[in-house]
Design a protein around this motif. Structure first.
Motif, PDB file in Angstrom:
ATOM      1  N   ARG A 176       0.844  -1.192   0.000  1.00 29.32           N
ATOM      2  CA  ARG A 176       0.000   0.000   0.000  1.00 29.32           C
ATOM      3  C   ARG A 176       0.884   1.248   0.000  1.00 29.32           C
ATOM      4  N   TYR A 177       0.263   2.402   0.209  1.00 27.27           N
ATOM      5  CA  TYR A 177       0.964   3.667   0.430  1.00 27.27           C
ATOM      6  C   TYR A 177       0.962   3.954   1.932  1.00 27.27           C
ATOM      7  N   PRO A 178       1.762   4.895   2.400  1.00 27.30           N
ATOM      8  CA  PRO A 178       1.685   5.275   3.817  1.00 27.30           C
ATOM      9  C   PRO A 178       0.276   5.769   4.170  1.00 27.30           C
ATOM     10  N   ASP A 179      -0.043   5.702   5.446  1.00 30.25           N
ATOM     11  CA  ASP A 179      -1.377   6.061   5.924  1.00 30.25           C
ATOM     12  C   ASP A 179      -1.700   7.534   5.633  1.00 30.25           C
ATOM     13  N   VAL A 180      -2.659   7.748   4.751  1.00 34.92           N
ATOM     14  CA  VAL A 180      -3.183   9.103   4.559  1.00 34.92           C
ATOM     15  C   VAL A 180      -3.925   9.511   5.836  1.00 34.92           C
ATOM     16  N   TYR A 181      -4.661   8.533   6.372  1.00 35.77           N
ATOM     17  CA  TYR A 181      -5.354   8.695   7.650  1.00 35.77           C
ATOM     18  C   TYR A 181      -4.963   7.535   8.558  1.00 35.77           C
ATOM     19  N   LEU A 182      -4.473   7.846   9.727  1.00 38.90           N
ATOM     20  CA  LEU A 182      -4.215   6.809  10.723  1.00 38.90           C
ATOM     21  C   LEU A 182      -5.536   6.313  11.304  1.00 38.90           C
ATOM     22  N   PRO A 183      -5.579   5.062  11.782  1.00 37.73           N
ATOM     23  CA  PRO A 183      -6.737   4.644  12.573  1.00 37.73           C
ATOM     24  C   PRO A 183      -6.964   5.633  13.720  1.00 37.73           C
ATOM     25  N   ILE A 184      -8.202   5.988  13.941  1.00 42.16           N
ATOM     26  CA  ILE A 184      -8.520   7.071  14.868  1.00 42.16           C
ATOM     27  C   ILE A 184      -7.987   6.829  16.276  1.00 42.16           C
ATOM     28  N   GLY A 185      -7.907   5.567  16.662  1.00 43.77           N
ATOM     29  CA  GLY A 185      -7.416   5.238  17.998  1.00 43.77           C
ATOM     30  C   GLY A 185      -5.930   5.495  18.178  1.00 43.77           C
ATOM     31  N   LEU A 186      -5.193   5.654  17.064  1.00 47.38           N
ATOM     32  CA  LEU A 186      -3.750   5.883  17.133  1.00 47.38           C
ATOM     33  C   LEU A 186      -3.368   7.360  17.044  1.00 47.38           C
ATOM     34  N   LEU A 187      -4.316   8.212  16.679  1.00 49.95           N
ATOM     35  CA  LEU A 187      -4.000   9.634  16.504  1.00 49.95           C
ATOM     36  C   LEU A 187      -3.438  10.301  17.758  1.00 49.95           C
ATOM     37  N   PRO A 188      -3.986  10.033  18.955  1.00 53.87           N
ATOM     38  CA  PRO A 188      -3.434  10.684  20.157  1.00 53.87           C
ATOM     39  C   PRO A 188      -1.954  10.389  20.383  1.00 53.87           C
ATOM     40  N   LYS A 189      -1.514   9.198  19.952  1.00 53.62           N
ATOM     41  CA  LYS A 189      -0.109   8.820  20.121  1.00 53.62           C
ATOM     42  C   LYS A 189       0.812   9.800  19.389  1.00 53.62           C
ATOM     43  N   TYR A 190       0.341  10.345  18.284  1.00 52.86           N
ATOM     44  CA  TYR A 190       1.159  11.259  17.468  1.00 52.86           C
ATOM     45  C   TYR A 190       0.684  12.708  17.595  1.00 52.86           C
ATOM     46  N   ASP A 191      -0.255  12.941  18.512  1.00 58.31           N
ATOM     47  CA  ASP A 191      -0.801  14.279  18.741  1.00 58.31           C
ATOM     48  C   ASP A 191      -1.261  14.900  17.426  1.00 58.31           C
ATOM     49  N   LEU A 192      -2.064  14.123  16.685  1.00 49.48           N
ATOM     50  CA  LEU A 192      -2.492  14.528  15.350  1.00 49.48           C
ATOM     51  C   LEU A 192      -4.007  14.658  15.244  1.00 49.48           C
ATOM     52  N   LYS A 193      -4.443  15.552  14.363  1.00 47.20           N
ATOM     53  CA  LYS A 193      -5.813  15.602  13.884  1.00 47.20           C
ATOM     54  C   LYS A 193      -5.750  15.452  12.376  1.00 47.20           C
ATOM     55  N   PHE A 236      -5.011   6.464 -10.019  1.00 48.49           N
ATOM     56  CA  PHE A 236      -3.679   6.108 -10.500  1.00 48.49           C
ATOM     57  C   PHE A 236      -2.911   5.351  -9.422  1.00 48.49           C
ATOM     58  N   ARG A 237      -2.947   5.855  -8.203  1.00 51.44           N
ATOM     59  CA  ARG A 237      -2.196   5.220  -7.121  1.00 51.44           C
ATOM     60  C   ARG A 237      -2.811   3.884  -6.704  1.00 51.44           C
ATOM     61  N   LEU A 238      -4.143   3.804  -6.721  1.00 46.10           N
ATOM     62  CA  LEU A 238      -4.797   2.515  -6.484  1.00 46.10           C
ATOM     63  C   LEU A 238      -4.338   1.486  -7.518  1.00 46.10           C
ATOM     64  N   ASN A 239      -4.255   1.913  -8.767  1.00 47.03           N
ATOM     65  CA  ASN A 239      -3.877   1.005  -9.848  1.00 47.03           C
ATOM     66  C   ASN A 239      -2.404   0.630  -9.820  1.00 47.03           C
ATOM     67  N   GLU A 240      -1.551   1.521  -9.301  1.00 48.34           N
ATOM     68  CA  GLU A 240      -0.132   1.182  -9.175  1.00 48.34           C
ATOM     69  C   GLU A 240       0.061   0.026  -8.197  1.00 48.34           C
ATOM     70  N   ILE A 241      -0.701   0.044  -7.104  1.00 43.02           N
ATOM     71  CA  ILE A 241      -0.627  -1.069  -6.145  1.00 43.02           C
ATOM     72  C   ILE A 241      -1.252  -2.314  -6.749  1.00 43.02           C
ATOM     73  N   LYS A 242      -2.401  -2.169  -7.387  1.00 41.51           N
ATOM     74  CA  LYS A 242      -3.063  -3.326  -8.004  1.00 41.51           C
ATOM     75  C   LYS A 242      -2.154  -4.009  -9.013  1.00 41.51           C
ATOM     76  N   SER A 243      -1.508  -3.223  -9.874  1.00 42.88           N
ATOM     77  CA  SER A 243      -0.661  -3.830 -10.903  1.00 42.88           C
ATOM     78  C   SER A 243       0.547  -4.533 -10.296  1.00 42.88           C
ATOM     79  N   LEU A 244       1.064  -3.999  -9.190  1.00 40.68           N
ATOM     80  CA  LEU A 244       2.175  -4.659  -8.497  1.00 40.68           C
ATOM     81  C   LEU A 244       1.725  -6.002  -7.929  1.00 40.68           C
ATOM     82  N   VAL A 245       0.552  -6.020  -7.314  1.00 40.67           N
ATOM     83  CA  VAL A 245       0.002  -7.270  -6.783  1.00 40.67           C
ATOM     84  C   VAL A 245      -0.242  -8.260  -7.913  1.00 40.67           C
ATOM     85  N   ASP A 246      -0.814  -7.791  -8.991  1.00 42.46           N
ATOM     86  CA  ASP A 246      -1.114  -8.685 -10.119  1.00 42.46           C
ATOM     87  C   ASP A 246       0.155  -9.303 -10.704  1.00 42.46           C
ATOM     88  N   GLU A 247       1.233  -8.527 -10.754  1.00 40.69           N
ATOM     89  CA  GLU A 247       2.511  -9.072 -11.231  1.00 40.69           C
ATOM     90  C   GLU A 247       3.049 -10.112 -10.254  1.00 40.69           C
TER      91      GLU A 247
END
Length: 370
Positions: A176-193, A236-247
């Motif tokens: 995948r790509y790095p987390d655009v959104y972290l799981p909500i339960g982990l946000l306080p750990k990084y002091d993020l909104k 485009f980014r969804l398809n880049e991961i899909k094509s990697l998996v398919d290969e």
């Protein structure tokens, strides 16, 4: 004449009898094979290294088998030699072996680290190659699936694991790509909104990715006022991961192995959070990590997320096995979680991780076997 008739009947009876025996033998073989394949499979993620002895691994594999585990997902750091050493030990204990690997996130990859241009870049211009610029944690060292040499490197690691005799599947994690959104339960750990796609967590704006996108769509995401609402850029980014998996799928099947993957809880959520639309992939098995507490959800969310993934996979041959985070599950909750997975269409459950599981949890697993 009478003697000829008697001889003919004897031969006929002998042929019928032999056919009955053969049919019975075939039937028994099929029945035995069916019995040996668990109706509801229990998996376990495990990390391995060179320091532990064969006898120690054998004892651990035997323990897992005695408590009802059917398959182990072994992380050897994509080391095929270590996998060759451990696979026969696990197989002998009666366990399937699946070669677990970090895929686009490649922490400490000595080959990749020689190529700064292989790494993903955020919208704010920060590269995953630079330690101080990595999102969230230091081990987030993400390779761009759009860079041809980075992709070639990842697929070479897939093939190295697929070649190991006795392995049932290559298991892609961090596909995948790095987390655009972290799981909500982990946000306080990084002091993020994170109420929108923030530039520091929106990837991949590397040269390789952007140039490939421009060639396809004739627009530059670096110049977009709000790239989060550009559907082609997201797709485009969804398809880049899909094509990697398919290969990867093509490679492992060429070696008579299957492809499995650890994924986010269900496709719509995975799409939103990490650019991962796994219901569109060529993959034999998915193990969605339905870690309900990471999302501040109730225990029954395990059933909801399992069902959502099963429905999204309707009409496909891909199996879904629910991933459970055992450190946060009491023995009673573990029993309930397994039942939620069963009741909502999963083909099995995977546990993370065995080294921190209690004897009480292992007993629950053993007692819940069909």
């Amino acid at each position: 004449m009478k003697l000829l008739k008697i001889a003919f009947l004897s031969i006929l009876l002998s042929i019928v009898s032999c056919n009955d025996i053969k049919t019975k033998e075939v039937g028994e073989t099929e029945e035995t094979l069916m019995e040996s394949t668990p109706k509801f499979k229990y998996w376990n993620w495990i990390s391995a290294g060179h320091k532990k002895s064969d006898s120690a691994y054998t004892a651990h594999f035997n323990k897992l088998k005695s408590y009802g585990i059917d398959a182990v997902l072994i992380n050897t750091g994509t080391d095929p030699e270590l996998l060759k050493r451990l696979t026969p030990l696990a197989n002998k204990a009666g366990l399937e072996v699946h070669a677990w690997m970090f895929t686009t996130n490649r922490p400490g990859d000595s080959i990749a680290l020689q190529h700064p241009e292989w790494y993903m870049v955020s919208r704010s211009g920060k590269s995953c190659f630079v330690k101080e610029d990595r999102p969230y944690v230091g081990y987030y060292q993400w390779l761009s699936p759009s860079h041809p040499e980075a992709r070639k490197h990842i697929l070479s690691l897939v093939e190295g694991l697929a070649k190991v005799e006795g392995v049932a599947s290559v298991h892609l994690d961090y596909i995948r790509y790095p987390d655009v959104y972290l799981p909500i339960g982990l946000l306080p750990k990084y002091d993020l909104k994170q109420e929108e796609e923030l530039p520091d967590y929106d990837f991949d704006y590397s040269d390789a990715s952007v140039e490939k996108f421009i060639a396809l769509h004739h627009k530059d995401p670096r110049k977009m006022e709000n790239p989060a609402i550009d559907i082609e850029w997201k797709n485009f980014r969804l398809n880049e991961i899909k094509s990697l998996v398919d290969e990867a799928y093509t490679i492992v099947h060429r070696h008579n192995k299957k492809l499995s993957a650890a994924v986010f809880p269900y496709p719509e959520m995975a799409d939103h959070m990490v650019r991962q639309r796994w219901d569109k992939w060529s993959v034999d098995m998915v193990l969605p990590m339905i870690y309900y507490n990471f999302y501040n959800e109730e225990l029954d969310w395990i059933g909801y997320a399992t069902k959502q993934g099963v429905v999204d996979l309707e009409g496909k041959a891909t199996e879904l096995h629910t991933g459970l985070f055992t450190p946060k599950l009491s023995p009673e909750d573990l029993e309930t979680a397994i039942q939620y997975a069963k009741d909502n269409g999963a083909k099995g459950v995977a546990f993370f991780d065995d080294y921190h599981m209690t004897e009480e949890q292992f007993e629950v697993i053993k007692n819940s076997k069909e």
